[in-house]
Design a protein around this motif. Structure first.
Motif, PDB file in Angstrom:
ATOM      1  N   SER A 247      -6.721  -1.164   7.809  1.00  0.00           N
ATOM      2  CA  SER A 247      -5.495  -1.560   7.113  1.00  0.00           C
ATOM      3  C   SER A 247      -5.015  -2.928   7.575  1.00  0.00           C
ATOM      4  CB  SER A 247      -4.410  -0.507   7.347  1.00  0.00           C
ATOM      5  OG  SER A 247      -4.795   0.750   6.841  1.00  0.00           O
ATOM      6  N   TYR A 274      -7.397  -0.071  -2.150  1.00  0.00           N
ATOM      7  CA  TYR A 274      -6.372   0.052  -1.110  1.00  0.00           C
ATOM      8  C   TYR A 274      -4.998   0.286  -1.724  1.00  0.00           C
ATOM      9  CZ  TYR A 274      -3.928  -0.853   3.272  1.00  0.00           C
ATOM     10  OH  TYR A 274      -3.154  -0.728   4.397  1.00  0.00           O
ATOM     11  N   GLU A 277      -4.523   3.901  -2.313  1.00  0.00           N
ATOM     12  CA  GLU A 277      -4.193   4.589  -1.063  1.00  0.00           C
ATOM     13  C   GLU A 277      -2.732   4.379  -0.692  1.00  0.00           C
ATOM     14  OE1 GLU A 277      -6.797   4.154   2.269  1.00  0.00           O
ATOM     15  OE2 GLU A 277      -8.521   3.726   1.000  1.00  0.00           O
TER      16      GLU A 277
END
Length: 451
Positions: A247, A274, A277
């Motif tokens: 991350s 991402y 997510e």
């Protein structure tokens, strides 16, 4: 024969139980390389950096202060590993984005460099003083700080068991959870460039079976078996840290903290994945729940089951039914559905006929944002036999459970009561009450369209 039946029962249980039972350790195992986690591959497949970043980690330790819980007695063993700094450094190295430098035991490094320097001076007194100089130490452009901030025990516990005449089995489970924070600090001005938060659950399971029974006079059979499976806390910490480093890298690229050699198309895919997510994380609640609606606007379902009639005759018999229906969401809580059904009604030796019906219902989901939700429904319909003139009006209502085992697909189990406005469904009219019927079934549901 009785002993043979009991033995057969145990064999069936073992073969239908978890595979871990047949993978029990029976010998000494040799040392192996450490296991990879589900986040390790993602970390190693990150886009390549334009320039690697020199990073220092002074400490990344357990900040919970929690000791391992025991059912009996107390222990001085900690609940999570005290070597999280080493795990973090390995994750930074695996990402190929960072050059980790030694800072946790910097005193040892400086002391060793002093020893080297003094030793060279002793053996090279008459040599050029410049020959005794060591290579300068690298300095960090950024520091990574943080730690394991929480370890929550028994956030979910439960199980199931049954026993009958001394034979039975049970299963139990427990879920713990750890949370970590990582922050990226600039050494030039002390600015905190980025902070990420990651959590990971830890699952423990136990299955056991036992038998306690007299098989004959003064002959007692007692059998016990089972196993327990615990997810290693160390691997959970490793996975959480690796996810945190991933991350940091992706968000650092997005914010322009560092650059990558990957092309725009590749990075767009990384950002899109991402972003999904992040969206899921923002909507996530405890215990696997979410604030997002997970069922889409349109749906179809196919069901099958049995129908029982409640009429003027005795001895109702189960008859098969099938159903196909379509639905549209009016809101996250309400659906409108229309269905076609083929079913039979029968009383033993008295009455037997086949029907078709068209039903309109409104469905209410109690937990529309959960994969598993109870639901209620009710509406009106009309049913008729193969004879055109033999039909009846009715109202129906029911209750069921729906579970989504995939993104757009799920299963349903339900029970339904049909209240008719006719006393002649079984071809006779007797008493003061109309003929009714109820059904129970299981079905498959598929959702499509927008949420």
């Amino acid at each position: 024969m009785k002993l043979l039946k009991i033995t057969s029962l145990l064999v069936v249980f073992l073969f239908t139980s978890c595979g871990a039972y047949f993978n029990q350790p029976v010998d000494v195992e040799k040392a192996t390389l450490g296991e990879a986690t589900s986040a390790t591959k993602l970390l190693k497949n990150l886009p390549s950096p334009k320039d690697k970043v020199v990073v220092g980690v002074y400490k990344f330790r357990d900040q919970t202060g929690q000791y391992k819980a025991l059912e009996t007695g107390s222990t001085f063993s900690t609940a999570v590993t005290q070597g999280a700094s080493s795990i973090l450094i390995k994750a930074l190295e695996d990402s190929k984005w960072f050059i980790p430098i030694e800072r946790e035991n910097l005193g040892n490094l400086l002391n060793e460099r002093n020893i080297i320097r003094s030793t060279r001076q002793e053996y090279l007194k008459n040599a050029n003083p410049n020959d005794t100089q060591l290579t300068p130490l690298l300095y960090a452009g950024v520091l990574i700080e943080g730690g394991i901030v929480s370890y929550d025990s028994n956030i979910i516990t439960g199980g199931f068991g049954a026993r009958y005449f001394g034979a039975g089995s049970s299963t139990r489970y427990r879920q713990d959870r750890i949370s970590i924070y990582l922050r990226l600090v600039s050494t030039s001005n002390g600015e905190i460039l980025k902070t990420v938060y990651v959590s990971k659950t830890i699952l423990s399971q136990a299955i056991d079976a036992s038998l306690f029974r007299y098989v004959s006079f003064k002959r007692l059979l007692e059998v016990e078996t089972g196993f327990t499976k615990n997810e290693p806390v160390h691997l959970a910490v490793t996975e959480a840290i690796e996810k945190g480093v991933e991350s940091l890298v992706i968000e650092g690229i997005q914010d322009g903290i560092w650059k990558t050699t990957a092309d725009k198309e590749t990075m767009d895919k990384v950002y899109a994945k991402y972003s999904v997510e992040e969206t899921d994380a923002d909507a996530a609640l405890l215990y696997g729940r979410t604030t997002n609606k997970i069922r889409k606007k349109y749906g179809v379902d196919f069901a099958s089951g049995v129908t029982y009639i409640d009429s003027d005759y005795e001895n109702p018999q189960a008859r098969h039914f099938v159903r196909a229906s379509g639905k549209v969401a009016l809101s996250p809580y309400f659906n409108f559905s229309a269905s076609l059904q083929l079913f039979g009604l029968s009383n033993k030796d008295k009455f037997d006929d086949s029907y078709g019906s068209f039903d309109i219902n409104t469905e209410f989901f109690l937990l529309p944002k959960d994969k598993l939700t109870p639901y209620f429904y009710g509406g009106f319909g009309a049913a008729g036999t193969s004879y055109v003139l033999k039909y009846h009006m009715k109202t129906q209502f029911g209750f069921g459970l729906e579970y989504l085992f995939a993104k757009n697909a799920g299963v349903r189990v339900f029970g339904e009561q049909n209240v008719t406005f006719s006393d002649e469904i079984d071809y006779i009219s007797a008493g003061k009450l109309n003929d009714n019927y109820w059904r129970a079934g299981i079905g498959f549901v598929y959702y499509f369209g927008k949420k």
